[in-house]
Scaffold this motif. Structure first.
Motif, short mmCIF file in Angstrom:
data_model
loop_
_atom_site.label_atom_id
_atom_site.label_comp_id
_atom_site.label_asym_id
_atom_site.label_seq_id
_atom_site.Cartn_x
_atom_site.Cartn_y
_atom_site.Cartn_z
N VAL A 1 -73.13 -0.35 -18.67
CA VAL A 1 -71.99 -0.36 -19.58
C VAL A 1 -72.14 0.82 -20.54
CG1 VAL A 1 -70.70 -1.64 -21.32
CG2 VAL A 1 -71.82 -2.86 -19.43
N LEU A 2 -71.13 1.69 -20.58
CA LEU A 2 -71.12 2.83 -21.48
C LEU A 2 -69.95 2.69 -22.45
CD1 LEU A 2 -71.67 5.81 -18.97
CD2 LEU A 2 -73.40 4.51 -20.22
N GLU A 3 -70.21 3.02 -23.72
CA GLU A 3 -69.15 2.99 -24.73
C GLU A 3 -69.04 4.38 -25.37
OE1 GLU A 3 -69.23 -0.25 -27.50
OE2 GLU A 3 -70.24 -1.58 -26.07
N PHE A 4 -67.81 4.88 -25.47
CA PHE A 4 -67.55 6.22 -25.97
C PHE A 4 -66.58 6.16 -27.15
CE2 PHE A 4 -68.66 6.74 -21.53
CZ PHE A 4 -69.49 7.84 -21.51
N GLU A 5 -66.73 7.12 -28.07
CA GLU A 5 -65.75 7.37 -29.12
C GLU A 5 -65.10 8.72 -28.83
OE1 GLU A 5 -64.64 5.71 -31.72
OE2 GLU A 5 -65.97 3.96 -31.70
N ALA B 1 -56.85 3.82 -32.60
CA ALA B 1 -56.27 3.66 -33.93
C ALA B 1 -56.77 4.81 -34.80
CB ALA B 1 -56.66 2.32 -34.55
N ASP B 2 -55.90 5.27 -35.71
CA ASP B 2 -56.27 6.31 -36.67
C ASP B 2 -56.82 7.57 -35.99
OD1 ASP B 2 -55.60 4.56 -38.79
OD2 ASP B 2 -57.59 3.64 -38.67
N GLY B 3 -56.28 7.91 -34.84
CA GLY B 3 -56.68 9.15 -34.19
C GLY B 3 -58.04 9.09 -33.51
N ARG B 4 -58.53 7.90 -33.21
CA ARG B 4 -59.79 7.74 -32.48
C ARG B 4 -59.62 6.63 -31.45
NH1 ARG B 4 -64.12 10.41 -34.44
NH2 ARG B 4 -65.56 9.11 -33.21
N ALA B 5 -60.31 6.76 -30.35
CA ALA B 5 -60.27 5.73 -29.31
C ALA B 5 -61.69 5.30 -28.97
CB ALA B 5 -59.58 6.26 -28.06
N HIS B 6 -61.87 3.99 -28.82
CA HIS B 6 -63.15 3.42 -28.38
C HIS B 6 -62.95 2.96 -26.94
CE1 HIS B 6 -67.12 1.57 -29.22
NE2 HIS B 6 -66.76 0.78 -28.21
N THR C 1 -63.01 17.16 -25.96
CA THR C 1 -63.94 17.78 -26.90
C THR C 1 -64.40 16.77 -27.95
OG1 THR C 1 -62.80 19.89 -26.61
CG2 THR C 1 -64.23 19.67 -28.54
N GLY C 2 -65.70 16.78 -28.24
CA GLY C 2 -66.23 15.93 -29.29
C GLY C 2 -66.46 14.49 -28.87
N THR C 3 -66.38 14.19 -27.58
CA THR C 3 -66.62 12.82 -27.12
C THR C 3 -68.07 12.43 -27.41
OG1 THR C 3 -64.95 12.91 -25.39
CG2 THR C 3 -66.70 11.31 -25.10
N GLU C 4 -68.25 11.23 -27.98
CA GLU C 4 -69.59 10.74 -28.30
C GLU C 4 -69.89 9.48 -27.50
OE1 GLU C 4 -70.47 10.35 -32.51
OE2 GLU C 4 -68.66 11.47 -32.97
N LEU C 5 -71.07 9.44 -26.89
CA LEU C 5 -71.55 8.21 -26.27
C LEU C 5 -72.24 7.39 -27.36
CD1 LEU C 5 -72.10 6.50 -23.73
CD2 LEU C 5 -74.23 7.77 -23.44
N VAL C 6 -71.68 6.24 -27.70
CA VAL C 6 -72.19 5.46 -28.83
C VAL C 6 -73.02 4.27 -28.39
CG1 VAL C 6 -70.34 6.18 -30.37
CG2 VAL C 6 -70.03 4.14 -28.96
N ALA C 7 -72.97 3.89 -27.12
CA ALA C 7 -73.77 2.77 -26.63
C ALA C 7 -73.95 2.89 -25.13
CB ALA C 7 -73.12 1.43 -26.98
N SER C 8 -75.13 2.51 -24.68
CA SER C 8 -75.43 2.48 -23.24
C SER C 8 -76.37 1.31 -23.00
CB SER C 8 -76.09 3.79 -22.80
OG SER C 8 -76.48 3.72 -21.45
#
Length: 529
Positions: free
Chosen positions: A314-318, A414-419, A442-449
């Protein structure tokens, strides 16, 4: 073979799909039949050999052999089969078009609960690039003879260590120890990519130097290890000024070698010498081949693991890049969009369904300006709460992820960001998916794995079983009815509206829906009896 008590079962259909999608050739033969013919071959075997399954099933695998096939390797495989033993051999085989290639063949017996061999499984892997690199080194001119003898010993020892080890971690530990002990090297370490921190982190090291515990190399650093990971090519440099220089007082030069298999980068092997002129073009050619050898070994181990894997990643991105259409819409309309599912007809474009609190008319107009969206349609709701269908263009990243077997579990913007939350089967490389998103937005962050167990029969497998019995129209009618709230106590949409969204009459819509409902209930209740 029987399953251990308490362990979840993995059904045959799932294993067959996993084998079909495996990146190495896989075959199964039946020794109870005359001449031990093949009874199964996966898609990778077809790509590797050029032979369609219809032409190979029922034949012994020796039809791939030819004039340059080594008798010793053929005898080795024959003796192993006669003794019911596992073996690995490399030999020249021939594709359907007559092209020769080097095939690394692993053969293993499959036994029933009584220990009787019932079948043989074979793994085929194209190692032509590695073999050609080895031959290129061997065939160099006389002034390279000393280098060839030294490298042959190193490659032989590394290959033996890879074959003898029982895990990837042991692979890498043995490789770094052997390389660090080889003249003219003094130190070696292997770094694995950390997807969350976007760094290369040492996991194994050996030689004349201090511990590398706690050291990290950012992928964006101007460091040879980072450049090797980014460019997938060998990088050479003086040691001074590099991240590990303080830990290696005797080292003066280095070569950072990407460890790869096809499109996957498993990490970077960084090798050090106490002289300045070791890593010339001839040396880097050999190290590049060594990196491919290690990568092939890691890939082969991972491919075998796929057949028995009982977990998913499971990967989570911002994502904040407005190139992702829901990010742009949430910022421009100051609204929230939440993903509710998708429809991916076989001969049509992918459609995604989002609930939103944005005004319907303006949202539709803005969405259709996005490059990823072909058309937007309000399925149900009012200006305070709407369900919107976005018909995606062929360039949609969601469609590309789906083609790779990745499930999009949730998207909340929401507010210009997607999870974004994604689920990957064990056959899909997480690094490749993370790179795909980062390259796209651009600027995609992996926040959880994280990794979690999956049940013996997954939700997706049940769905696949049902969908196999439904027509495309029946699937679309059922999904649209469910996603639009048609089955909710306070129905928010009508059959007329759903029929219109599909471009068919109300009567035809209900005909498709009733047929789908009947098949779904039959599958559900039949599975319980």
């Amino acid at each position: 073979m029987g399953e251990s008590e308490g362990e979840p079962g993995v059904d045959f259909e799932l294993k067959e799909r996993a084998m079909d999608k495996a990146p190495v050739g896989i075959t199964i033969s039946d020794p109870s039949r005359e001449d031990n013919p093949m009874i199964y071959a996966n898609e990778a075997f077809e790509r590797l050999t050029g032979y369609p399954r219809t032409e190979v099933l029922g034949r012994n695998c020796r039809f791939l052999q030819g004039a340059a096939s080594a008798p010793e390797a053929i005898r080795q495989m024959s003796e192993a089969i006669a003794a019911d033993e596992e073996t690995t051999a490399e030999l020249v085989n021939y594709r359907a078009n007559g092209e020769a290639f080097w095939n690394e063949v692993t053969i293993a017996p499959l036994r029933d609960e009584d220990g009787t061999v019932t079948h043989y499984v074979g793994f085929q892997n194209d190692v032509t690039a590695r073999k050609e690199a080895e031959f290129e080194v061997i065939q160099r001119t006389e002034d390279l003879e000393h280098l060839v003898r030294r490298i042959n010993g190193l490659m032989k020892d590394v290959t033996e260590r890879l074959m003898q080890s029982t895990s990837t971690e042991e692979d890498l530990r043995k490789v770094t120890e052997r390389i660090a002990a080889a003249d003219p090297y003094v130190f070696a370490w292997f770094g694995e990519p950390d997807l969350l921190s976007e760094t290369v982190v040492p996991s194994s090291w050996a030689g004349e130097g201090d511990s590398l515990e706690g050291i990290e190399v950012a992928i964006t650093d101007d460091d040879p290890t980072a450049r090797a990971f980014d460019t997938r090519s060998v990088q050479t440099a003086p040691v001074d000024g590099t991240v590990c220089s303080d830990s290696l007082p005797s080292a003066r030069s280095l070569a950072a070698v990407p460890v790869t298999y096809r499109e996957t980068v498993y990490g970077v092997l960084t090798v050090y010498s106490d002289t300045d002129d070791v890593f010339d073009e001839r040396e880097t050619v050999v190290l590049e081949a060594l990196g491919r050898t290690i990568g092939t070994a890691i890939n082969a181990r991972e491919s075998r693991r796929i057949l028995t894997a009982d977990n998913i990643v499971v990967l989570e991105f911002e994502v904040s890049d407005p190139a992702l259409f829901v990010v742009d819409l949430s910022a421009r309309e100051d609204c929230r969009l939440e993903y509710h599912g998708s429809i991916d007809p076989e001969n049509d474009a992918l459609s995604m369904f989002f609930s939103t609190d944005a005004p319907r008319t303006r949202l539709v107009d803005l969405a259709e300006e996005a490059a990823e969206v072909d058309r937007a349609t309000v399925i149900s709701g009012d200006d305070e709460a709407n369900l919107v269908e976005f018909r995606m263009a062929e360039t949609s990243v969601v469609a590309e992820l789906a083609e790779r077997g990745v499930i999009t579990r949730s998207i909340v913007a929401a507010d210009g960001r997607a999870h974004i939350t994604l689920e990957l089967p064990s056959a899909v490389d997480a690094r490749t998916i993370a790179t795909l998103l980062r390259d796209r937005y651009t600027g995609t962050e992996l926040v959880a794995s994280r990794t979690r167990d999956r049940p013996a029969t997954t939700k997706q497998e049940f769905i696949a079983g049902v969908e196999a019995q439904l027509t495309d129209r029946q699937v679309t009618a059922l999904q649209k009815a469910y996603l639009s709230g048609y089955y909710a106590p306070n129905r928010s949409t009508t059959g007329d509206e759903l029929a219109e969204s599909m471009g068919i009459s109300r009567a035809t819509f209900h005909q498709h829906l009733r047929a789908a409902e009947q098949k779904l209930m039959a599958e559900f209740f039949d599975a319980r009896t």
